[in-house]
Design an enzyme around this catalytic site. Structure first.
Site, PDB file in Angstrom:
ATOM      1  N   HIS A  70       1.092  -0.760  -0.110  1.00 27.62           N
ATOM      2  CA  HIS A  70      -0.327   0.168  -0.146  1.00 27.62           C
ATOM      3  C   HIS A  70       1.122   1.625  -0.438  1.00 27.62           C
ATOM      4  CE1 HIS A  70       0.317   1.163   4.401  1.00 27.62           C
ATOM      5  NE2 HIS A  70       0.259  -0.089   4.562  1.00 27.62           N
ATOM      6  N   ASP A 187       6.206   1.784   7.168  1.00 32.18           N
ATOM      7  CA  ASP A 187       5.098   1.555   7.050  1.00 32.18           C
ATOM      8  C   ASP A 187       4.087   2.395   5.698  1.00 32.18           C
ATOM      9  OD1 ASP A 187       2.342  -0.264   7.118  1.00 32.18           O
ATOM     10  OD2 ASP A 187       1.866   0.820   8.727  1.00 32.18           O
ATOM     11  N   GLU A 221      -4.864   1.467   2.421  1.00 35.47           N
ATOM     12  CA  GLU A 221      -5.178  -0.459   3.241  1.00 35.47           C
ATOM     13  C   GLU A 221      -5.449   0.394   5.138  1.00 35.47           C
ATOM     14  OE1 GLU A 221      -2.920  -2.453   5.779  1.00 35.47           O
ATOM     15  OE2 GLU A 221      -2.623  -0.399   5.289  1.00 35.47           O
ATOM     16  N   GLU A 222      -4.517   1.994   5.243  1.00 35.39           N
ATOM     17  CA  GLU A 222      -4.436   3.149   6.431  1.00 35.39           C
ATOM     18  C   GLU A 222      -5.691   3.009   6.937  1.00 35.39           C
ATOM     19  OE1 GLU A 222      -2.904   2.376   8.252  1.00 35.39           O
ATOM     20  OE2 GLU A 222      -0.614   2.349   7.215  1.00 35.39           O
ATOM     21  N   ASP A 242       3.804  -6.077   3.829  1.00 38.69           N
ATOM     22  CA  ASP A 242       3.766  -4.888   4.843  1.00 38.69           C
ATOM     23  C   ASP A 242       5.230  -4.787   5.629  1.00 38.69           C
ATOM     24  OD1 ASP A 242       2.623  -2.596   6.472  1.00 38.69           O
ATOM     25  OD2 ASP A 242       0.345  -3.615   5.395  1.00 38.69           O
ATOM     26  N   HIS A 322       3.942   2.517  13.061  1.00 41.92           N
ATOM     27  CA  HIS A 322       3.137   4.106  13.816  1.00 41.92           C
ATOM     28  C   HIS A 322       3.493   5.204  14.027  1.00 41.92           C
ATOM     29  CE1 HIS A 322      -0.928   2.278  11.236  1.00 41.92           C
ATOM     30  NE2 HIS A 322      -0.340   2.274  10.835  1.00 41.92           N
TER      31      HIS A 322
END
Length: 373
Positions: A70, A187, A221-222, A242, A322
């Site tokens: 992504h 990410d 995706e998030e 990922d 994150h």
């Protein structure tokens, strides 16, 4: 095993990290990846919203594979123009407010961009004393300080700020002499770099794959939708790339590839997962297995959308996902090497040619690796 161009992998990652791409604001990174694919001579097409579906032609029809990453990242959005000339915000994607405090950001209005910083409401100990440590850590206690002379809501409106403006967080990358890469948004821009490096290695070596592969690049995706609507009808198996979660209680490492057995959205296909494990062992690729409890990938969104495909998830090791993220170049190399090995391997479950088929040819668990995907 064909070799990965690690200089290309790292330089591409740094270029990707320099492009703001929170979910909902991905056009620029779509153009960047499209130009990379064009430079390699890889055909591709875009969905209406900009997800990319590329094709590496293989010898054998009807057992197509997909590898998916992504392009979108976490970020924030303006929810309020405040009387004090600052911006109230909500998160894009899911990430902790404590990692937003102090972030340098770019705010994209309808006509231009502005710089700013995400600050807690009580940001100065000289003013609030111990309250700077006792105020709750949540998104309602954050605001964006704009680097302009703005003192009230009218000043914000005059500059063109609106509710719904997108906010991108600086990545601030650093590569250490010991091989660690530190940045926000590894990410999944590290995964994107691995996928592009794999495609480059395959094309530079002039290899024709045993079956057609579709490299996919998703843009949401998030926010949970990811690969829900981008698959070709002939795709029988899909591997997502990922980040893993390096932390106590997890088995992930920052210097290997990690093969996920399940996450909160999916139990990954037994045959495909064990095929990936075998490829690591056969090619001396360092790996570990892990299980993720609070995590969801593109593969999970594809299954949730009703796609009947075998799915797997391979990861680069990531500390503080994150947040203030860190990985190691050894992990990125291991991911890319596994992707190259997987794409060059021949599918073994020929029953997967059929969307619906007989019992004959369907694999039987625990009979040996000859039946793995």
């Amino acid at each position: 095993m064909i070799s990965i161009d690690n200089d290309y992998l790292q330089s591409t990652l740094l270029n990707l990290l320099d492009i703001p791409s929170p979910t909902g604001y991905t056009d620029r990174i779509v153009h960047f990846v499209g130009k990379e694919l064009e430079s390699m001579g890889i055909p591709f097409e875009l969905t209406r919203r900009g997800a990319i579906r590329a094709t590496l032609k293989g010898r054998q029809p009807m057992l197509d594979r997909a590898i998916v990453v992504h392009l979108d990242t976490i970020g924030a959005m303006v929810r309020e123009l405040k009387p004090n000339g600052r911006l109230g915000i909500v998160m894009i994607g899911h990430w902790p407010a404590r990692f937003a405090e102090g972030a340098r950001v770019t705010i994209f209005t309808d006509n231009r961009s502005f710089r700013g910083t995400i600050q807690p409401l009580k940001a100065s100990g000289h003013v609030y004393n111990e309250e700077v440590d006792t105020q709750p850590v949540n998104w309602d206690n954050l605001e964006v300080r704009i680097d302009e002379k703005v003192y009230n809501r009218a000043d914000l409106e005059a500059l063109g700020f609106n509710v719904g403006d997108i906010i991108a967080v600086d990545s601030s990358p650093e590569v250490t002499d010991s091989g660690f890469i530190k940045a926000r948004h590894l990410d999944n821009k590290a995964g994107v770099a691995c996928q592009l490096a794999t495609i480059k290695a395959i094309t530079d070596a002039g290899i024709t794959l045993p079956v057609t592969c579709h490299p996919l690049f998703t843009i949401s995706e998030e926010e949970g939708t990811g690969a829900s609507s981008i698959l070709h009808g002939n795709v029988a198996a899909m591997v997502a790339i990922d980040n893993s979660t390096v932390a106590p209680g997890q088995n992930s490492r920052e210097d290997t590839v990690i093969i996920a057995m399940r996450d909160q959205g999916a139990i990954y296909d037994y045959h495909l997962t064990h095929r990936l494990i075998q490829l690591c062992e056969d090619n001396s690729i360092p790996y570990v297995r892990d299980v993720f409890r609070h995590y969801r990938s593109d593969a999970a969104s594809a299954l949730s959308a009703g796609n009947d495909i075998r799915t797997g998830l391979i990861c680069f090791g990531l500390d503080a996902s994150h947040g203030h993220e860190r990985t190691h170049r050894d992990s990125l190399e291991a991911v890319s090497n596994l992707l190259c090995a997987y794409l060059q391997s021949t599918p073994r479950i020929t029953h997967d040619r059929n969307k619906l088929g007989p019992l004959e040819g369907f694999p039987l668990l625990n009979v040996g690796r000859e039946d793995q995907a």
